[in-house]
Design a protein around this motif. Sequence first.
Motif, PDB file in Angstrom:
ATOM      1  N   ASP A  84       1.975 -10.621  -9.919  1.00  0.00           N
ATOM      2  CA  ASP A  84       2.567  -9.458  -9.159  1.00  0.00           C
ATOM      3  C   ASP A  84       1.882  -8.435  -9.493  1.00  0.00           C
ATOM      4  O   ASP A  84       1.676  -7.235  -8.678  1.00  0.00           O
ATOM      5  CB  ASP A  84       4.081  -9.421  -9.725  1.00  0.00           C
ATOM      6  CG  ASP A  84       4.902  -8.455  -8.950  1.00  0.00           C
ATOM      7  OD1 ASP A  84       4.880  -8.698  -7.689  1.00  0.00           O
ATOM      8  OD2 ASP A  84       5.606  -7.411  -9.556  1.00  0.00           O
ATOM      9  N   ASN A  85       1.542  -8.291 -10.555  1.00  0.00           N
ATOM     10  CA  ASN A  85       0.480  -7.031 -10.960  1.00  0.00           C
ATOM     11  C   ASN A  85      -0.877  -6.815 -10.078  1.00  0.00           C
ATOM     12  O   ASN A  85      -1.259  -5.819  -9.657  1.00  0.00           O
ATOM     13  CB  ASN A  85       0.217  -7.069 -12.487  1.00  0.00           C
ATOM     14  CG  ASN A  85       1.395  -6.585 -13.283  1.00  0.00           C
ATOM     15  OD1 ASN A  85       2.327  -5.911 -13.075  1.00  0.00           O
ATOM     16  ND2 ASN A  85       1.265  -6.987 -14.535  1.00  0.00           N
ATOM     17  N   ALA A  86      -1.394  -8.299  -9.963  1.00  0.00           N
ATOM     18  CA  ALA A  86      -2.601  -8.085  -9.280  1.00  0.00           C
ATOM     19  C   ALA A  86      -2.277  -7.841  -7.643  1.00  0.00           C
ATOM     20  O   ALA A  86      -2.904  -6.932  -7.031  1.00  0.00           O
ATOM     21  CB  ALA A  86      -3.270  -9.418  -9.054  1.00  0.00           C
ATOM     22  N   CYS A  87      -1.057  -8.058  -7.084  1.00  0.00           N
ATOM     23  CA  CYS A  87      -0.642  -7.674  -5.916  1.00  0.00           C
ATOM     24  C   CYS A  87      -0.566  -6.224  -5.795  1.00  0.00           C
ATOM     25  O   CYS A  87      -0.705  -5.545  -4.747  1.00  0.00           O
ATOM     26  CB  CYS A  87       0.393  -8.502  -5.377  1.00  0.00           C
ATOM     27  SG  CYS A  87       0.932  -8.595  -3.716  1.00  0.00           S
ATOM     28  N   ALA A  88      -0.021  -5.742  -6.691  1.00  0.00           N
ATOM     29  CA  ALA A  88       0.140  -4.174  -6.787  1.00  0.00           C
ATOM     30  C   ALA A  88      -1.270  -3.493  -7.109  1.00  0.00           C
ATOM     31  O   ALA A  88      -1.350  -2.572  -6.241  1.00  0.00           O
ATOM     32  CB  ALA A  88       1.013  -3.924  -7.983  1.00  0.00           C
ATOM     33  N   ASP A  89      -2.122  -3.929  -7.567  1.00  0.00           N
ATOM     34  CA  ASP A  89      -3.440  -3.352  -7.726  1.00  0.00           C
ATOM     35  C   ASP A  89      -4.198  -3.431  -6.115  1.00  0.00           C
ATOM     36  O   ASP A  89      -4.746  -2.573  -5.806  1.00  0.00           O
ATOM     37  CB  ASP A  89      -4.121  -3.946  -8.750  1.00  0.00           C
ATOM     38  CG  ASP A  89      -3.944  -3.931 -10.032  1.00  0.00           C
ATOM     39  OD1 ASP A  89      -3.129  -2.830 -10.217  1.00  0.00           O
ATOM     40  OD2 ASP A  89      -4.055  -4.500 -11.107  1.00  0.00           O
ATOM     41  N   LEU A  90      -3.851  -4.698  -5.734  1.00  0.00           N
ATOM     42  CA  LEU A  90      -4.635  -4.796  -4.218  1.00  0.00           C
ATOM     43  C   LEU A  90      -4.003  -3.728  -3.297  1.00  0.00           C
ATOM     44  O   LEU A  90      -4.778  -3.350  -2.540  1.00  0.00           O
ATOM     45  CB  LEU A  90      -4.550  -6.370  -3.858  1.00  0.00           C
ATOM     46  CG  LEU A  90      -5.449  -7.374  -4.485  1.00  0.00           C
ATOM     47  CD1 LEU A  90      -4.863  -8.762  -4.276  1.00  0.00           C
ATOM     48  CD2 LEU A  90      -6.791  -6.952  -3.920  1.00  0.00           C
ATOM     49  N   ARG A  91      -2.748  -3.675  -3.302  1.00  0.00           N
ATOM     50  CA  ARG A  91      -2.046  -2.611  -2.373  1.00  0.00           C
ATOM     51  C   ARG A  91      -2.589  -1.299  -2.777  1.00  0.00           C
ATOM     52  O   ARG A  91      -2.830  -0.741  -1.644  1.00  0.00           O
ATOM     53  CB  ARG A  91      -0.526  -2.729  -2.754  1.00  0.00           C
ATOM     54  CG  ARG A  91       0.226  -1.566  -1.838  1.00  0.00           C
ATOM     55  CD  ARG A  91       1.588  -1.560  -2.233  1.00  0.00           C
ATOM     56  NE  ARG A  91       2.281  -2.727  -2.058  1.00  0.00           N
ATOM     57  CZ  ARG A  91       3.066  -3.185  -1.139  1.00  0.00           C
ATOM     58  NH1 ARG A  91       3.355  -2.611  -0.071  1.00  0.00           N
ATOM     59  NH2 ARG A  91       3.760  -4.365  -1.287  1.00  0.00           N
ATOM     60  N   ALA A  92      -2.759  -0.928  -4.078  1.00  0.00           N
ATOM     61  CA  ALA A  92      -3.260   0.437  -3.941  1.00  0.00           C
ATOM     62  C   ALA A  92      -4.689   0.526  -3.533  1.00  0.00           C
ATOM     63  O   ALA A  92      -5.173   1.632  -2.842  1.00  0.00           O
ATOM     64  CB  ALA A  92      -3.321   0.758  -5.341  1.00  0.00           C
ATOM     65  N   ALA A  93      -5.541  -0.371  -3.853  1.00  0.00           N
ATOM     66  CA  ALA A  93      -7.149  -0.319  -3.455  1.00  0.00           C
ATOM     67  C   ALA A  93      -7.212  -0.621  -1.920  1.00  0.00           C
ATOM     68  O   ALA A  93      -7.885   0.136  -1.423  1.00  0.00           O
ATOM     69  CB  ALA A  93      -7.593  -1.617  -4.288  1.00  0.00           C
ATOM     70  N   CYS A  94      -6.304  -1.215  -1.256  1.00  0.00           N
ATOM     71  CA  CYS A  94      -6.391  -1.196  -0.028  1.00  0.00           C
ATOM     72  C   CYS A  94      -5.607  -0.217   0.915  1.00  0.00           C
ATOM     73  O   CYS A  94      -6.410   0.084   2.113  1.00  0.00           O
ATOM     74  CB  CYS A  94      -5.881  -2.686   0.411  1.00  0.00           C
ATOM     75  SG  CYS A  94      -6.511  -4.298  -0.092  1.00  0.00           S
ATOM     76  N   CYS A  95      -4.539   0.402   0.303  1.00  0.00           N
ATOM     77  CA  CYS A  95      -3.947   1.331   1.378  1.00  0.00           C
ATOM     78  C   CYS A  95      -3.069   2.428   0.581  1.00  0.00           C
ATOM     79  O   CYS A  95      -2.174   3.206   1.358  1.00  0.00           O
ATOM     80  CB  CYS A  95      -2.888   0.591   2.479  1.00  0.00           C
ATOM     81  SG  CYS A  95      -1.606  -0.412   1.500  1.00  0.00           S
TER      82      CYS A  95
END
Length: 420
Positions: free
Chosen positions: A55-66
């Motif tokens: 879940d934390n990785a998904c949140a980091d990916l969201r921030a990096a992507c959009c």
Amino acid sequence: MGPTDDAGCGAGAELRRRFTEEVDWSKVVDPYVPGPPYGPDLLERLWSPDRDTADNACADLRAACCGDGSWVGLAALEVLPFLVEAVRDPAVKVRTEALEVLADLARAGNNARTAEPDSRLGGRRLAAPAAWPAAWERAVEALLPGLADDAEEIRAGVAAALARTPGRADDLIDRFRARFEEEPELSVAEQLVLGVGDLAAHATDRGEEAVAWLRQRMSDAGKGEEPDIDDDTEAWLAWMDQHGHDVRLPAIAALRRALPGRRDPAYARTTADVLLVPAPPGTPHHWEPRFRYVGRAIDADAQLGVDLPGRLAIARTLLRQDTSARHEAGLRIAATLMSRWRSAVPELLPEVAEFVDDPDPENRVLALRVVAMCGAAARPWADRVAAHLAEEDSIRAAPGIPYAAPVEAAPVRSGRCRPS
């Protein structure tokens, strides 16, 4: 889809190799915290069997992507194929969260291509890389099989993400309609209907056909009410064998998206009909908690927007029913309308005032609050209201009514209600 290891402990060796070789990690950075770029371990964590880690990785990916969801970054181009693979891989613990990231990216990409320069942003358009439309088109092709995924929440999430692809509107409308005919779960069927509404506004060949289909859904009660198994087992078994969903309320929302600004009296009539059904299809014995029914009614009324005559009719219909849940829904809808439109006060106040002596304490308190907010218009009921002021149950219940939104007390005498 990349393979996972035999023990199910995250990404397999081949997938980890691709993380390293196929992503330009220099472009995958945290836009809010200065520091070095991310590395392959970010995607490895997305495949972690530990839910919190993934879940934390998904949140980091969201921030990096959009970021906040308003733009598409270069990082999105790099990791998009792996976000799609994560959605398709049942071993991933955060498939629905990854789908939400994809939906945000699709929406931000559309806004970036269509938005006019915003003076508040110094005349800059919302950002998206030039290669984004082609990248999203490839992602769409990879997501399409997800409409038939084994998991209900994935099918619904895929439909929601794909519905944000206006360039494929005609094709996706056909696919959504075909899937609707086979879909066993109501929640997914509702999302497919909403998706058709989103896409119909952008269709070139299927727009009119999609609107006609949505009107059919608005008038189709599906299988109808579930028979009581204790009363008639054979009728219940026959009902269970039928296929068909009652998606009338989502169809109204979809039509409003497909035909923005167009009023239709049928929306309010259909909404009232749906709210008189004891409970949503599939609910055991047609029972649902009072707070859930009230919330459902408030949401259904709110989507009718500025259709004051239709919403007045819904409030009256509910106030004239025979259950406390419907009375509460009617009172809350009436309060919303009376606080927004001055002309709604004389239309609804007499019916609301009938509940100041209601045996249900929560509805009695709610009615007293609504009457009190009407100021001078409530003078004919002043004595009845005053008789309850000292009641202990009213004082105790007033701040604690847990259902739906609080009543907005906008006194009519202040002129804050807008005219109809």
